[in-house]
Design a protein around this motif. Structure first.
Motif, PDB file in Angstrom:
ATOM      1  N   GLN A 120       0.803  -1.222   0.000  1.00 22.20           N
ATOM      2  CA  GLN A 120       0.000   0.000   0.000  1.00 22.20           C
ATOM      3  C   GLN A 120       0.834   1.270   0.000  1.00 22.20           C
ATOM      4  OE1 GLN A 120      -0.198  -2.502   2.148  1.00 22.20           O
ATOM      5  NE2 GLN A 120      -0.385  -1.828   4.288  1.00 22.20           N
ATOM      6  N   ASP A 121       2.137   1.144   0.302  1.00 21.60           N
ATOM      7  CA  ASP A 121       3.012   2.319   0.294  1.00 21.60           C
ATOM      8  C   ASP A 121       3.460   2.707  -1.107  1.00 21.60           C
ATOM      9  OD1 ASP A 121       2.917   2.510   3.084  1.00 21.60           O
ATOM     10  OD2 ASP A 121       4.571   1.099   3.326  1.00 21.60           O
ATOM     11  N   LEU A 122       3.236   1.835  -2.074  1.00 23.91           N
ATOM     12  CA  LEU A 122       3.625   2.140  -3.452  1.00 23.91           C
ATOM     13  C   LEU A 122       2.515   2.961  -4.096  1.00 23.91           C
ATOM     14  CD1 LEU A 122       5.132  -1.317  -4.460  1.00 23.91           C
ATOM     15  CD2 LEU A 122       6.278   0.653  -3.452  1.00 23.91           C
ATOM     16  N   ASP A 123       2.644   4.273  -3.995  1.00 24.77           N
ATOM     17  CA  ASP A 123       1.583   5.193  -4.395  1.00 24.77           C
ATOM     18  C   ASP A 123       1.482   5.292  -5.913  1.00 24.77           C
ATOM     19  OD1 ASP A 123      -0.310   7.416  -3.459  1.00 24.77           O
ATOM     20  OD2 ASP A 123       0.975   8.462  -4.898  1.00 24.77           O
ATOM     21  N   GLN A 124       0.281   5.062  -6.446  1.00 29.19           N
ATOM     22  CA  GLN A 124       0.078   5.087  -7.892  1.00 29.19           C
ATOM     23  C   GLN A 124       0.266   6.487  -8.464  1.00 29.19           C
ATOM     24  OE1 GLN A 124      -3.627   3.284  -8.965  1.00 29.19           O
ATOM     25  NE2 GLN A 124      -3.170   1.357  -7.940  1.00 29.19           N
ATOM     26  N   GLU A 125      -0.122   7.497  -7.701  1.00 32.04           N
ATOM     27  CA  GLU A 125       0.031   8.872  -8.189  1.00 32.04           C
ATOM     28  C   GLU A 125       1.498   9.236  -8.358  1.00 32.04           C
ATOM     29  OE1 GLU A 125      -1.111  13.460  -6.849  1.00 32.04           O
ATOM     30  OE2 GLU A 125      -1.927  11.739  -5.751  1.00 32.04           O
ATOM     31  N   LEU A 126       2.306   8.814  -7.365  1.00 33.89           N
ATOM     32  CA  LEU A 126       3.740   9.076  -7.463  1.00 33.89           C
ATOM     33  C   LEU A 126       4.340   8.366  -8.665  1.00 33.89           C
ATOM     34  CD1 LEU A 126       6.601   9.880  -6.441  1.00 33.89           C
ATOM     35  CD2 LEU A 126       6.522   7.810  -5.050  1.00 33.89           C
ATOM     36  N   PHE A 127       4.082   7.068  -8.781  1.00 30.23           N
ATOM     37  CA  PHE A 127       4.705   6.298  -9.853  1.00 30.23           C
ATOM     38  C   PHE A 127       4.182   6.723 -11.222  1.00 30.23           C
ATOM     39  CE2 PHE A 127       5.843   3.623  -6.305  1.00 30.23           C
ATOM     40  CZ  PHE A 127       7.093   3.157  -6.651  1.00 30.23           C
ATOM     41  N   GLY A 128       2.990   7.329 -11.256  1.00 26.58           N
ATOM     42  CA  GLY A 128       2.479   7.823 -12.521  1.00 26.58           C
ATOM     43  C   GLY A 128       3.318   8.947 -13.095  1.00 26.58           C
ATOM     44  N   GLN A 129       4.104   9.619 -12.221  1.00 31.70           N
ATOM     45  CA  GLN A 129       4.962  10.710 -12.685  1.00 31.70           C
ATOM     46  C   GLN A 129       6.337  10.224 -13.148  1.00 31.70           C
ATOM     47  OE1 GLN A 129       4.859  14.199  -9.979  1.00 31.70           O
ATOM     48  NE2 GLN A 129       3.438  12.985  -8.749  1.00 31.70           N
ATOM     49  N   LEU A 130       6.654   8.968 -12.843  1.00 33.03           N
ATOM     50  CA  LEU A 130       7.967   8.437 -13.192  1.00 33.03           C
ATOM     51  C   LEU A 130       7.944   7.836 -14.589  1.00 33.03           C
ATOM     52  CD1 LEU A 130       8.670   6.697  -9.762  1.00 33.03           C
ATOM     53  CD2 LEU A 130       9.562   8.894 -10.541  1.00 33.03           C
ATOM     54  N   GLU A 131       7.588   8.613 -15.549  1.00 35.81           N
ATOM     55  CA  GLU A 131       7.369   8.087 -16.897  1.00 35.81           C
ATOM     56  C   GLU A 131       8.648   7.673 -17.601  1.00 35.81           C
ATOM     57  OE1 GLU A 131       7.047  12.296 -19.301  1.00 35.81           O
ATOM     58  OE2 GLU A 131       5.256  11.524 -18.311  1.00 35.81           O
ATOM     59  N   ASN A 132       9.812   8.153 -17.121  1.00 35.77           N
ATOM     60  CA  ASN A 132      11.088   7.772 -17.741  1.00 35.77           C
ATOM     61  C   ASN A 132      11.921   6.839 -16.867  1.00 35.77           C
ATOM     62  OD1 ASN A 132      10.843   9.312 -20.170  1.00 35.77           O
ATOM     63  ND2 ASN A 132      11.244  11.179 -18.977  1.00 35.77           N
ATOM     64  N   LEU A 133      11.343   6.341 -15.811  1.00 33.24           N
ATOM     65  CA  LEU A 133      12.085   5.468 -14.901  1.00 33.24           C
ATOM     66  C   LEU A 133      12.426   4.150 -15.587  1.00 33.24           C
ATOM     67  CD1 LEU A 133      13.085   5.371 -11.928  1.00 33.24           C
ATOM     68  CD2 LEU A 133      11.049   4.020 -11.422  1.00 33.24           C
ATOM     69  N   GLU A 134      13.709   3.783 -15.544  1.00 30.29           N
ATOM     70  CA  GLU A 134      14.164   2.554 -16.193  1.00 30.29           C
ATOM     71  C   GLU A 134      14.565   1.469 -15.192  1.00 30.29           C
ATOM     72  OE1 GLU A 134      17.238   3.365 -18.971  1.00 30.29           O
ATOM     73  OE2 GLU A 134      16.010   4.678 -20.210  1.00 30.29           O
ATOM     74  N   GLU A 135      15.034   1.867 -13.998  1.00 32.80           N
ATOM     75  CA  GLU A 135      15.470   0.897 -13.004  1.00 32.80           C
ATOM     76  C   GLU A 135      14.834   1.221 -11.654  1.00 32.80           C
ATOM     77  OE1 GLU A 135      19.664   0.341 -12.803  1.00 32.80           O
ATOM     78  OE2 GLU A 135      19.939   0.439 -14.980  1.00 32.80           O
ATOM     79  N   LEU A 136      14.231   0.198 -11.034  1.00 28.53           N
ATOM     80  CA  LEU A 136      13.564   0.368  -9.740  1.00 28.53           C
ATOM     81  C   LEU A 136      14.006  -0.749  -8.802  1.00 28.53           C
ATOM     82  CD1 LEU A 136      11.451   1.691  -7.893  1.00 28.53           C
ATOM     83  CD2 LEU A 136       9.715   0.244  -8.985  1.00 28.53           C
ATOM     84  N   ASP A 137      14.475  -0.349  -7.615  1.00 26.41           N
ATOM     85  CA  ASP A 137      14.929  -1.314  -6.606  1.00 26.41           C
ATOM     86  C   ASP A 137      13.973  -1.285  -5.418  1.00 26.41           C
ATOM     87  OD1 ASP A 137      16.204  -2.949  -4.851  1.00 26.41           O
ATOM     88  OD2 ASP A 137      18.166  -1.992  -4.998  1.00 26.41           O
ATOM     89  N   LEU A 138      13.205  -2.381  -5.248  1.00 27.97           N
ATOM     90  CA  LEU A 138      12.274  -2.515  -4.128  1.00 27.97           C
ATOM     91  C   LEU A 138      12.697  -3.649  -3.195  1.00 27.97           C
ATOM     92  CD1 LEU A 138       8.900  -2.203  -6.085  1.00 27.97           C
ATOM     93  CD2 LEU A 138      10.012  -0.428  -4.725  1.00 27.97           C
TER      94      LEU A 138
END
Length: 751
Positions: free
Chosen positions: A36-54
């Motif tokens: 639930q901490d992975l906010d959709q609104e935030l990630f919607g702005q990361l349109e050029n994100l290529e690498e994500l470490d969770l």
């Protein structure tokens, strides 16, 4: 954007003025994040994100709708993932990591390979070939079987007028029936097969209502080829732990005062902590060319070894080395794991061949060995600092009938949670199979004949591996596929042995004090097989080594056990399915009296030829060379189950109290090999030994002693105080392989 997520980004050093849409990489590891901490609104702005470490969080599912159109690399390792189907939203994903997720299984690996069309690497393993097979060959075959099931049973039940309401009752029955009836592939992929069958069955029903949606294209021959429809939905996944029942208690047994049946690995002064000996498997240069591409990574749950207090170390050294911890499900892995590389360079000195004069051996020539490879290939979690994993068993792959005249340079080794198949010439790890929380103790080869898709009978080698879990894994090495398992014992399996005359007959020895004869059967073209239990032999103690008598392999089995050396008649013409031993062999060492030690533990056994046996008892300080036939003749006169072994010679060996240092023989060259607690390999050339000589009270010296070479890391730290647990040579006498208690596979070339 939530306050929590904003705070996390600021903690990661992201300036307030930075535009999220310009971010290429984002590291959110070790923040105790939940789904639930992975906010959709935030990630919607990361349109050029290529690498994500969770990695290293508490995420049980990646939420839908994150909208990361450019994401190519995703790391979800060490979380609590239960469902991987939501990852299909990242259609451009090329690299995915989800190791150390307890609920992720082998079937999930197949799911992501099917769902992600651009996936190249899974858990840092190249899966392009495997993924293409899953998306194409697997889909085509399952589609054919589902359609055949529909045509055979349900097509005639369709009403004349098709509508959603009229077809619904038939559709429901058909989908349920297809899931139960359509089978393909090994049982370990059963959940994945059901998942795909349900999708294909639902797509078939949907195509009946909307036939125009079925996409067709012309194939090369001008005919119609049906293209696989996209996935309609992904069923939810129940929590499961890779099919392993964690409720089962660890094997327990009343401990012997001097040797435990489930011994614990000692942590002693021999334990050294050296860095950078070997590179992590995923850092080996050029590994994609060195390794088979049809591999997938496994989820590994590491359980740290228990440490021992100084008060227990001496007792542990004298009694047992084997560590029995860990349990979980299996997967093939592969990487070159050579230690001889830049950044983790391992150097060896000159050929350190100390030779000891052999009695009456003036005309003998010692064998010359060149140190070739020293591999740290069984590291837990690929840790370069793992010097604690103990290696136990190794066996050279037999040559197939169509490989007559070729020499086997491939050896299988086991220890810790993995089994490796190694090319001795190049030092490359060709295959690596890992079972989380397993500890393998034994491997054995056999050659089976299987009818292929063209109806031709072809031979292939099967590798059996077993250990802590009591489960035998059956691996088709050439196909790079573990096609099945046999739940042989409820307690750990200590030793495996295939019959040399009945290729499907496998003997399994266990800590439950039994040896069981299995017929493992021959798999069909879909790798379906049926194993059956043929015979149970009662041992009264744990069997440690087994060998079928070469002169009569269909009649007698000889086994070295913790309380002696025993033989059984194994002929299946007898009706008794459960048998006690027929003979117990007595040795002079048994007469030695010591209130603190029991000298009946026989931990080494191998046939030198059709008649001669070499065996070793713990704390003996020597090896016995004795005759099988002469011993039986003495038994016929006494008419007793207990018979004295007809000893022909006593071979000098290390004066140590440590057990489980296994000997081996090379019948083709009449040589005997045995490692010791100082990293040495004792070599005995018995080519000119005569059986006519009476037993001499003196001990025959070895032909030579191979000392452990000087190994250093970058010329600084040394790897020493090694213990050789097992040693073997190939039938062609070209390579000698030694397994150590410090996670090193040593390979010498015989020149």
């Amino acid at each position: 954007m939530t306050k929590l997520t904003t705070k996390l980004l600021l903690e990661r050093g992201l300036p307030k003025s930075t535009q999220l849409r310009n971010l290429n990489t984002l590291n959110l590891s070790k923040l105790h994040l939940k789904s639930q901490d992975l906010d959709q609104e935030l990630f919607g702005q990361l349109e050029n994100l290529e690498e994500l470490d969770l990695s290293d969080n508490l995420i049980n599912k990646v939420p839908d709708g994150l909208k990361l159109p450019c994401l190519r690399v995703l790391n979800c390792s060490n979380n609590q993932l239960e469902d991987v189907t939501s990852l299909q939203q990242f259609s451009h994903l090329e690299q995915l990591f989800f190791e150390d997720n307890l609920y992720v299984t082998v079937c999930d690996n197949y799911k992501v390979m099917y769902l992600l069309p651009n996936l190249l690497r899974l858990n840092n393993k190249d899966v392009r070939s495997q993924a293409n097979h899953v998306r194409l060959v697997n889909t085509i075959e399952l589609t054919r079987r589902v359609h055949a099931h529909w045509e055979k049973t349900y097509r005639k039940q369709l009403p004349q007028t098709l509508s959603a309401a009229s077809i619904k009752p038939i559709a429901g029955k058909f989908v349920k029936s297809a899931i139960l009836e359509v089978k393909y592939g090994p049982s370990s992929l059963k959940d994945f097969t059901k998942w795909r069958v349900k999708q294909i069955a639902e797509e078939l029903i949907a195509s009946l209502l909307s036939p125009k949606e079925e996409v067709k294209e012309k194939d090369a021959a001008g005919g119609d080829k049906v293209q696989a429809l996209p996935v309609l939905r992904s069923p939810s996944k129940k929590k499961q732990i890779s099919g392993i029942e964690f409720s089962k208690a660890s094997p327990s047994k009343k401990p012997h005062p001097h040797h435990s049946p489930v011994p614990v690995s000692p942590v002693s002064k021999r334990s050294v902590h050296l860095r950078n000996l070997s590179r992590r498997c995923n850092q080996v240069p050029g590994s994609s060319e060195d390794c088979n591409q049809n591999e997938m990574a496994a989820s590994i749950q590491n359980i740290p070894r228990k440490s021992e207090t100084p008060q227990h170390r001496k007792h542990s050294q004298q009694t047992a080395k084997r560590s029995r911890q860990g349990l979980s499900e299996e997967e093939p892995l592969t990487k070159t794991a050579r230690a001889l590389q830049a950044g983790g360079q391992l150097h060896h000195g000159k050929k350190d061949l100390s030779t000891v004069p052999r009695k009456n051996g003036k005309n003998k020539e010692v064998i010359h060995l060149e140190p070739l490879h020293f591999l740290q290939s069984h590291s837990r979690e690929n840790s370069r600092e793992d010097f604690k994993t103990q290696l136990w068993s190794c066996a050279f792959q037999p040559c197939l009938g169509d490989s007559f005249g070729k020499e086997s340079v491939t050896v299988a080794t086991c220890g810790g949670d993995s089994v490796c198949v190694i090319d001795c010439e190049t030092g490359k790890v060709l295959k690596k199979y890992k079972v989380a929380k397993e500890e393998f103790f034994s491997v054995a080869w056999t050659c089976l004949s299987m009818v292929d898709t063209e109806g031709q009978r072809r031979k292939f080698n099967v590798l059996a591996a077993a250990g802590r879990l009591g489960i035998v894994k059956l691996i088709h090495v050439k196909a790079n596929f573990c096609y099945g398992e046999i739940k042989a014992h409820k307690k750990p399996i200590s030793v495996l042995c295939f019959s040399p005359t009945q290729e499907t007959f496998l003997f399994t020895g266990s800590y439950d004090k039994r040896i069981i004869l299995w017929n493992i059967g021959v798999p069909d073209r879909d790798y379906n097989f049926k194993a059956s239990q043929l015979l149970t032999l009662e041992t009264c103690s744990t069997p440690l080594r087994m060998s079928l008598v070469p002169a009569c392999p269909e009649r007698y089995l000889l086994a070295a056990c913790e309380n002696g050396c025993f033989a059984w008649e194994i002929g299946l013409e007898k009706r008794e399915g459960r048998r006690l031993f027929d003979f117990e062999f007595q040795f002079p060492i048994y007469e030695k009296k010591d209130k603190d030690n029991d000298f009946h533990l026989v931990d080494g056994l191998a046939f030198l030829n059709q008649d001669l046996v070499v065996s070793k008892s713990c704390m003996q300080g020597s090896l016995y060379l004795w005759s099988w036939t002469r011993s039986l003749k003495a038994q016929e006169k006494k008419n007793s189950k207990r018979i004295n072994a007809a000893i022909l010679a006593e071979l000098q060996w290390s004066d140590t109290e440590l057990p489980y240092l296994t000997l081996s023989t090379c019948p083709e060259q009449q040589h005997v090999f045995c490692g010791d607690e100082k990293g040495r390999v004792w070599v005995y050339d018995l080519n000119h030994h005569t059986q006519k000589k009476p037993f001499d009270e003196g001990k025959m010296a070895p032909s030579q002693i191979l000392s452990w070479p000087s190994l250093t890391i970058k010329g600084q730290k040394q790897v020493n105080e090694i213990m050789i647990n097992n040693v073997t040579v190939d039938p062609a006498f070209k390579y000698l392989v030694a397994l150590t208690d410090q996670n090193i596979v040593a390979i010498w070339k015989i020149i």
